[in-house]
Design a protein around this motif. Structure first.
Motif, mmCIF file in Angstrom:
data_model
loop_
_atom_site.group_PDB
_atom_site.id
_atom_site.type_symbol
_atom_site.label_atom_id
_atom_site.label_comp_id
_atom_site.label_asym_id
_atom_site.label_seq_id
_atom_site.Cartn_x
_atom_site.Cartn_y
_atom_site.Cartn_z
ATOM 1 N N THR A 211 65.140 32.080 71.679
ATOM 2 C CA THR A 211 66.270 32.994 71.889
ATOM 3 C C THR A 211 67.281 32.488 72.919
ATOM 4 O OG1 THR A 211 65.000 34.232 73.566
ATOM 5 C CG2 THR A 211 64.866 35.001 71.281
ATOM 6 N N PHE A 212 66.993 31.362 73.562
ATOM 7 C CA PHE A 212 67.832 30.867 74.661
ATOM 8 C C PHE A 212 69.159 30.317 74.137
ATOM 9 C CE2 PHE A 212 69.095 27.671 77.841
ATOM 10 C CZ PHE A 212 69.052 28.440 78.992
ATOM 11 N N ASP A 213 70.243 30.728 74.770
ATOM 12 C CA ASP A 213 71.572 30.226 74.416
ATOM 13 C C ASP A 213 72.466 30.327 75.650
ATOM 14 O OD1 ASP A 213 74.007 29.506 73.384
ATOM 15 O OD2 ASP A 213 73.987 30.931 71.713
ATOM 16 N N ASP A 214 72.737 29.188 76.286
ATOM 17 C CA ASP A 214 73.530 29.201 77.519
ATOM 18 C C ASP A 214 74.957 28.698 77.286
ATOM 19 O OD1 ASP A 214 72.871 26.588 77.075
ATOM 20 O OD2 ASP A 214 72.377 26.125 79.166
ATOM 21 N N ASN A 215 75.516 29.056 76.136
ATOM 22 C CA ASN A 215 76.907 28.717 75.837
ATOM 23 C C ASN A 215 77.809 29.247 76.956
ATOM 24 O OD1 ASN A 215 79.583 28.691 74.827
ATOM 25 N ND2 ASN A 215 78.828 28.748 72.730
ATOM 26 N N PRO A 216 78.611 28.386 77.593
ATOM 27 C CA PRO A 216 79.469 28.819 78.713
ATOM 28 C C PRO A 216 80.387 29.990 78.375
ATOM 29 C CG PRO A 216 79.442 26.423 78.545
ATOM 30 C CD PRO A 216 78.743 26.947 77.321
ATOM 31 N N GLU A 217 80.730 30.158 77.096
ATOM 32 C CA GLU A 217 81.628 31.246 76.697
ATOM 33 C C GLU A 217 81.005 32.622 76.930
ATOM 34 O OE1 GLU A 217 82.771 30.649 72.689
ATOM 35 O OE2 GLU A 217 83.840 28.766 73.069
ATOM 36 N N TYR A 218 79.675 32.671 77.073
ATOM 37 C CA TYR A 218 78.996 33.956 77.235
ATOM 38 C C TYR A 218 78.979 34.447 78.673
ATOM 39 C CZ TYR A 218 77.132 32.851 72.583
ATOM 40 O OH TYR A 218 76.988 32.534 71.259
ATOM 41 N N PHE A 219 79.413 33.612 79.611
ATOM 42 C CA PHE A 219 79.280 33.964 81.025
ATOM 43 C C PHE A 219 80.647 34.017 81.697
ATOM 44 C CE2 PHE A 219 75.598 31.456 79.666
ATOM 45 C CZ PHE A 219 74.599 32.397 79.838
ATOM 46 N N GLU A 220 80.985 35.185 82.237
ATOM 47 C CA GLU A 220 82.267 35.335 82.914
ATOM 48 C C GLU A 220 82.246 34.699 84.300
ATOM 49 O OE1 GLU A 220 83.339 39.418 82.981
ATOM 50 O OE2 GLU A 220 83.429 39.623 80.796
ATOM 51 N N GLU A 221 81.097 34.725 84.954
ATOM 52 C CA GLU A 221 80.976 34.179 86.296
ATOM 53 C C GLU A 221 79.692 33.354 86.409
ATOM 54 O OE1 GLU A 221 81.027 37.412 89.006
ATOM 55 O OE2 GLU A 221 83.006 38.129 88.407
#
Length: 216
Positions: free
Chosen positions: A28-38
């Motif tokens: 389930t891991f997905d650390d796409n930068p688009e998902y994080f505002e900060e």
């Protein structure tokens, strides 16, 4: 007896439980930068996925769903506890570990006003003394009713709880979780130990359909 224990200790001591958490978090891991505002959001995400970077082989797992007919929500966890206690006793399981699929507060956001949920919060606080407790709990079967009640109401009413709250056998035969609809999701390691014959004696059955709310 109920014992509080760190998640990292579980990851070091129980290989099969560790492999379950590793497998689920990696799937389930997905650390796409688009998902994080900060950056804080990104750091929190990495902290909750505390097993994702552990190199661990994926074991053979047998997944199934167990159910029983019980439409009265107010007495469901009592009936559930009685049946699971008998089932685990017949499988010679004496202790289990309660642990979330991710490292985050087991009770999520404790703002629901429904009385059974508030009661579960109160019981949880007595055990952990911390509303934000995110580690693990080791318990004997005698303590199972209390922890099953907590896990069920957290899943059913809580917000931002871990996706699953697992109960892992310390002998590492199986683990299970209770979904919000009251079904028992079993994961057996290597060998099938829960059989039709065993369930029939407890008025339980394997459920091949989609989980649906059975409560009135």
């Amino acid at each position: 007896m109920i014992t509080l224990i760190k998640r990292k200790d579980i990851l070091e001591q129980y290989k099969i439980a560790t492999s379950l958490l590793v497998s689920f978090q990696k799937d389930t891991f997905d650390d796409n930068p688009e998902y994080f505002e900060e950056n804080d959001d990104r750091n929190w995400y990495y902290e909750t996925n505390d097993a994702v970077h552990i190199d661990f082989p994926k074991p053979k797992m047998l997944h199934s769903v167990i159910a029983f007919n019980h439409s009265d929500l107010s007495t469901y966890t009592k009936a559930l506890s009685e049946k699971l206690n008998l089932l685990l006793t017949r499988l010679h399981i004496e202790n289990v570990v309660m642990i979330g699929s991710h490292k985050q507060s087991l009770c999520g956001v404790p703002d629901h006003t429904y009385k059974p949920y508030r009661n579960a919060i109160s019981s949880f606080l007595v055990i952990t003394n911390d509303i934000q407790y995110e580690e693990a709990i080791v318990l004997e079967l005698a303590d199972l009713p209390k922890l099953l009640d907590i896990a069920f109401w957290f899943n059913r009413c809580g917000g931002k709880t871990p996706e699953y709250i697992y109960f892992c056998d310390t002998n590492e035969k199986l683990c299970f979780s209770i979904c919000r609809y009251g079904n028992i999701h079993i994961c057996e390691y290597h060998n099938e130990v829960v059989t039709d014959e065993l369930l029939e004696g407890l008025d339980m059955h394997f459920d091949d359909g989609r989980c649906q709310d059975q409560f009135r």
